[in-house]
Design an enzyme around this catalytic site. Structure first.
Site, mmCIF file in Angstrom:
data_model
loop_
_atom_site.group_PDB
_atom_site.id
_atom_site.type_symbol
_atom_site.label_atom_id
_atom_site.label_comp_id
_atom_site.label_asym_id
_atom_site.label_seq_id
_atom_site.Cartn_x
_atom_site.Cartn_y
_atom_site.Cartn_z
ATOM 1 C CE LYS A 21 -2.885 0.720 3.669
ATOM 2 N NZ LYS A 21 -2.825 2.107 4.178
ATOM 3 N N GLY A 93 -4.485 8.323 5.761
ATOM 4 C CA GLY A 93 -3.540 9.318 6.276
ATOM 5 C C GLY A 93 -2.412 9.564 5.289
ATOM 6 C CB SER A 166 5.961 10.661 10.933
ATOM 7 O OG SER A 166 5.004 10.711 9.890
ATOM 8 C CG ASP A 313 1.386 0.561 9.526
ATOM 9 O OD1 ASP A 313 1.052 1.406 10.378
ATOM 10 O OD2 ASP A 313 1.651 0.862 8.347
#
Ligand code: S3P
Length: 426
Positions: A21, A93, A166, A313
């Site tokens: 993804k 997001g 991030s 994740d």
């Protein structure tokens, strides 16, 4: 309507999973930005990636599927058109945060919106650095969606030290930096997933244990061909069910093996897991390969905080694995889990409390000990795909099975999860 999973005793066979993804989002974005036709093979069929495609359609890129290959006609530098509608990032997001870096540099007004979950997720982390670069962004007083970008006046390069590890924040800044002649630099203390820099071929340097990543107009994407390796985060659920089932063996083909993503494998191997890479390859700087997993007897290990960004994740499914491993499962330093598609710390703890296990919740993690006693519990998905799939796997390991209150959300990352699970169950 709730969905019942019966116990699965044994798994066997081979799995081919759709594309990763994170890489798919970026392939769609970079192909849309480049001038001319690009080709994307093995694209993720997740709802999140369709959100990205729809946003770039609004901006003027064109998409056509030929069998399962996506052909993208990109617009070229600063050729996006003003969208007639709001750009809807849905639940994603990655779409909202990465596209912000691109919209910040355009000569037109645009607005990003999202679903109920995305609309409460923190956006200050990208708004602050993009404003430092000269972006004009309107948002709620809580720094949440919708975000409205005014036509840009002047952009300036920045040198930005990431306050939280991030990849989405890092990428938003670097993508904005692609619209400047001068160099923008992001400094990372704890490395997060590095797909943006690998796929754009950005220059990087390691200084005193910190990674410096640079972008400028020279790195603006060109049309090309992308092959997307299979999604590691989707593979994680099948890796864990194989380890936890007796007399089981599974091969997952062409799985993404980028080290900034595979922290789960490192931890599972330390826990005693039998996991082997049977064949490996590389495409556009991304490693991938066939992964062979066999039933294993596991023990819990200490999880170092520095590995958290590389397992972020996978923590829900790692926690499920920890229930069946010897000793106490403890995870700390994972506060960012509270800001994902759901508050994943609260969601995991609330669901696990329904099983008879002893759960302690911390600000930045949780611990699990004790025995599973409850039969046929109903778990809540909280509309979060990774919570739904992690507790589906737990359900398959309970004597009487278990239920998920709402499974619809699995389409966010893997719409074929149930079929794939059935295909390997004996
Ligand atoms: C992603 C980065 C991570 C991850 C998300 C995908 C990406 O988020 O949790 O699922 O593709 O860049 P953060 O950057 O917020 O850690």
């Amino acid at each position: 309507m709730s969905y019942h999973f019966s116990r699965i005793n044994k798994v066997k066979g081979e799995l081919n999973l759709p594309g990763d993804k994170s890489i798919s989002h970026r392939a769609v974005m970079f192909a849309s930005m480049a001038e001319g036709n690009s080709v994307i093979k093995n694209l993720s069929n997740s709802a999140d990636v369709y959100s990205t495609i729809n946003c770039f359609k609004e901006l003027g890129a064109k998409f056509k599927f030929e069998k399962d290959i996506l052909i993208v006609e990109g617009t070229g530098y600063k050729n996006f058109k003003q969208p007639k509608n709001n750009l809807d990032a849905g639940n994603s997001g990655t779409t909202a945060r990465l596209i912000s870096g691109i919209l910040a540099a355009q000569n037109f007004e645009s607005t990003i919106v999202g679903d109920a979950s995305l609309s409460v997720r923190p956006m200050k982390r990208i708004i602050e650095p993009l404003r430092l670069m000269g972006a004009s962004i309107k948002c709620s007083t809580q720094f949440t969606l919708p975000l409205t970008f005014s036509p840009v006046r002047e952009l300036v390069p920045i040198r930005y030290r990431l306050p939280v590890p991030s990849a989405q924040v890092k990428s938003a800044i670097l993508l904005c930096g692609l619209h400047l002649d001068q160099v923008t630099t992001v400094v990372e203390k704890t490395p997060s997933r590095n797909h943006t820099e690998l796929m754009l071929g950005l220059p990087l340097e390691t200084v005193n244990g910190q990674v410096l990543i640079r972008s400028s107009k020279a790195n603006y994407p060109k049309a090309g061909e992308y092959y997307v390796p299979s999604d590691f985060s989707s593979a994680a659920f099948f890796i864990v069910i194989t380890l936890l089932s007796e007399n089981s063996e599974l091969i997952i083909k062409n799985v993404l093996l980028n080290e900034s993503r595979t922290g789960l494998l490192t931890i599972l191997k330390r826990m005693g897991a039998s996991i082997e890479i049977v064949e490996s390859h590389e495409s556009s700087g991304e490693k991938f390969g066939d992964v062979k997993i066999q039933s294993s007897k596991l023990h819990n290990v200490e999880i170092d905080k520095s590995i958290i960004p590389n397992i972020i994740d996978e923590i829900p499914i790692l926690a499920i694995c920890g229930i069946f491993a010897e000793g106490k499962f403890v995870i700390n330093g994972a506060k960012d889990l509270r800001f994902k598609e759901s508050d994943r710390i609260a969601a995991i703890c609330r669901n696990l409390k329904k099983t008879g296990l002893k759960i302690t919740e911390f600000k930045d993690g949780f611990s699990i000990e004790g025995e599973l006693t409850e039969s046929n519990p109903t778990f809540e998905s909280f509309g979060d795909h990774r919570i739904a799939m992690a507790f589906s796997i737990l359900s398959t390991k309970l004597k009487e099975g278990g239920n998920i209150d709402d499974l619809e959300c699995i389409k966010i990352s893997n719409p074929n999860f149930i079929d794939q699970l059935e295909s390997i169950s004996e």
